[in-house]
Design a protein around this motif. Structure first.
Motif, PDB file in Angstrom:
ATOM      1  N   ALA A 380       0.839  -1.198   0.000  1.00 46.58           N
ATOM      2  CA  ALA A 380       0.000   0.000   0.000  1.00 46.58           C
ATOM      3  C   ALA A 380       0.870   1.244   0.000  1.00 46.58           C
ATOM      4  N   ARG A 381       0.294   2.336  -0.515  1.00 44.70           N
ATOM      5  CA  ARG A 381       1.015   3.606  -0.567  1.00 44.70           C
ATOM      6  C   ARG A 381       0.037   4.758  -0.332  1.00 44.70           C
ATOM      7  N   VAL A 382       0.422   5.682   0.534  1.00 50.03           N
ATOM      8  CA  VAL A 382      -0.358   6.882   0.834  1.00 50.03           C
ATOM      9  C   VAL A 382       0.393   8.098   0.328  1.00 50.03           C
ATOM     10  N   SER A 383      -0.320   9.007  -0.331  1.00 46.07           N
ATOM     11  CA  SER A 383       0.242  10.282  -0.769  1.00 46.07           C
ATOM     12  C   SER A 383      -0.467  11.403  -0.019  1.00 46.07           C
ATOM     13  N   ASN A 384       0.296  12.220   0.716  1.00 42.78           N
ATOM     14  CA  ASN A 384      -0.244  13.323   1.502  1.00 42.78           C
ATOM     15  C   ASN A 384       0.011  14.657   0.812  1.00 42.78           C
ATOM     16  N   LYS A 385      -0.942  15.578   0.981  1.00 44.28           N
ATOM     17  CA  LYS A 385      -0.788  16.923   0.452  1.00 44.28           C
ATOM     18  C   LYS A 385      -1.256  17.928   1.493  1.00 44.28           C
ATOM     19  N   ASN A 386      -0.652  19.113   1.453  1.00 47.15           N
ATOM     20  CA  ASN A 386      -1.073  20.241   2.297  1.00 47.15           C
ATOM     21  C   ASN A 386      -1.014  19.907   3.782  1.00 47.15           C
ATOM     22  N   TYR A 387       0.078  19.275   4.194  1.00 43.92           N
ATOM     23  CA  TYR A 387       0.376  18.983   5.595  1.00 43.92           C
ATOM     24  C   TYR A 387      -0.450  17.852   6.188  1.00 43.92           C
ATOM     25  N   ALA A 388      -1.168  17.103   5.390  1.00 44.10           N
ATOM     26  CA  ALA A 388      -1.765  15.862   5.889  1.00 44.10           C
ATOM     27  C   ALA A 388      -0.645  14.913   6.294  1.00 44.10           C
ATOM     28  N   ASN A 389      -0.896  14.060   7.267  1.00 44.49           N
ATOM     29  CA  ASN A 389       0.177  13.218   7.804  1.00 44.49           C
ATOM     30  C   ASN A 389      -0.269  11.781   8.059  1.00 44.49           C
ATOM     31  N   LEU A 390      -1.070  11.228   7.150  1.00 41.29           N
ATOM     32  CA  LEU A 390      -1.560   9.864   7.321  1.00 41.29           C
ATOM     33  C   LEU A 390      -0.530   8.860   6.827  1.00 41.29           C
ATOM     34  N   THR A 391      -0.441   7.717   7.497  1.00 42.63           N
ATOM     35  CA  THR A 391       0.528   6.685   7.142  1.00 42.63           C
ATOM     36  C   THR A 391      -0.161   5.331   6.997  1.00 42.63           C
TER      37      THR A 391
END
Length: 419
Positions: A380-391
């Protein structure tokens, strides 16, 4: 002989079952942050006000780990459940389910935090008392191809469980001007609620099903009110009320749920903070493939209780929106699983900053060696934008004035045995 006969009747009318899941996986996580600065300084409205031509971008940094973990496919657990036939269509039941960490053996039957209920059921349905899943969590797990387990867990579930710590929520919570802060949040009752009373519709309604739940805050009430101690989260925090109703017939399953969880309160400030969640999920089994989908909306509602001072004219209320699309494909003794999920926090703030958002892609395969034993692999891969910090899991991002969370990747390779 009379005693043996009585014992035989009792055993025929009652049953107790020991059950469990032991799930272990080799898992790895890699969470990267980047320096997004370019030497330009912006004001609160987003306009450039200064430029440093000598600024040297520091690139990216990463935190990572790997090891043996548990619950990559199904949550590891050990439980006891039983039912007694009371006659006349009535039955009494209990369910005690404990989380276990079989990777290190440190957590065993020391707490029944997964579920601990006693219930009475009959033609009227079921009344259930104790600690149990909340109605709003059911859609997040039932309509997720990965069942909200392991690195493949959908972002709707991940973000909702961490909503009170998500950047958008934190910004809204501290947005009051020259006023006392909103009390720090407590538990959000996202997946489970303690001290609850639940009612479930009977199963013979032509495919329609449903449940409602109320969980007590169990806070002390003082009379007169001025005797209440000046301590935050001592009046209403912990209360939950919600329901879920759906229809399942043949290949179709669809359900809507709503819940309100009181996560913080300040008695003398006259403030109550709630997270109100609504979601709609569905699945349809075409045979060769099974499709899943869910849309979700959670709002941090801050109730001033009629108090206008010393608060500002309005209090921003963060809204978390998300959706999930998923599919499973049977292949012989195996099952291919895939999902795409995305979330965004609308912060309700006019500060020139974009709203945090993230998306996630997960792919997995399960090979059933038997009805009870399976091998599995998930990436799995998460991409964060605008200071989101999900892992996807693992260590936290490096996050400061220089580095901003960006991507998180992970994998699970494991075995699950149920009994």
């Amino acid at each position: 002989m009379a005693a043996l006969a009585v014992a035989g009747v009792a055993s025929a009318q009652s049953s107790v079952t020991l059950f469990g899941v032991v799930d272990a996986s080799i898992s790895g996580y890699s969470n990267s942050s980047r320096d997004l600065n370019n030497g330009v300084t912006y004001n609160a409205l987003g306009f450039p006000v200064a430029y440093d031509p000598f600024y040297v971008n520091r690139g990216s940094v990463r935190t990572s780990s790997r090891g043996l973990t548990n619950s990559g496919y199904n949550s590891s657990r050990l439980g006891f459940r039983g039912t007694e036939d009371l006659g006349g269509g009535l039955a009494a039941s209990f369910w005690l389910e404990a989380p276990i960490t079989n990777d290190d053996g440190q957590t065993g039957v020391s707490t029944f935090a997964r579920r601990s209920t006693v219930s009475l059921s009959g033609g009227f349905g079921e009344v259930r008392l104790g600690r149990d899943y909340t109605p709003t969590f059911w859609n997040d797990t039932v309509f997720d191809p990965f069942g909200a387990n392991g690195v493949g867990t959908n972002l709707v579930s991940t973000a909702n469980s961490a909503f009170s710590a998500f950047p958008g929520y934190a910004s809204a919570k501290t947005a009051l001007v020259n006023t006392p802060s909103i009390p720090d949040v407590g538990g959000s009752n996202y997946s489970r609620a303690s001290n609850s009373i639940g009612y479930f519709l009977p199963p013979n309604l032509g495919g329609f099903y449903g449940q409602v739940m109320y969980a007590f805050s169990e806070k002390t009430k003082y009379s007169p009110g001025l005797a209440t101690p000046d301590v935050t989260n001592n009046s209403r925090q912990g209360r939950y009320v919600g329901g879920r109703f759906g229809y399942a017939n043949g290949p179709l399953d669809v359900a809507f749920s709503y819940g309100s969880s009181t996560i913080a309160d300040g008695y003398y400030l006259g403030v109550t903070s709630k997270i109100n969640t609504a979601n709609l999920g569905a699945s349809y089994d075409f045979g060769p493939v099974k499709l899943f989908g869910e849309v979700s909306r959670a709002k941090n509602h801050i109730d001033l209780g009629g108090t206008s001072e010393p608060y500002a004219a309005y209090v921003p209320e963060a809204v978390l929106k998300g959706y999930l699309l998923g599919v499973t494909v049977p292949v012989g003794a195996g099952l291919i699983r895939a999902s795409y999920s995305a979330v965004k926090v609308n912060r309700d703030m006019d500060d020139g900053l974009a709203d945090p958002k993230a998306n996630k892609l997960a792919l997995g395969y399960v090979h059933n060696l038997s009805k009870r034993t399976a091998l599995y692999a998930t990436i799995a891969r998460v991409s964060n934008k605008n200071y989101a910090n999900l892992t996807v899991g693992g260590p936290k991002f490096i996050s400061n004035d220089i580095f901003t969370p960006k991507t998180s990747t992970g994998y699970d390779f494991g075995i699950r045995h149920a009994f």
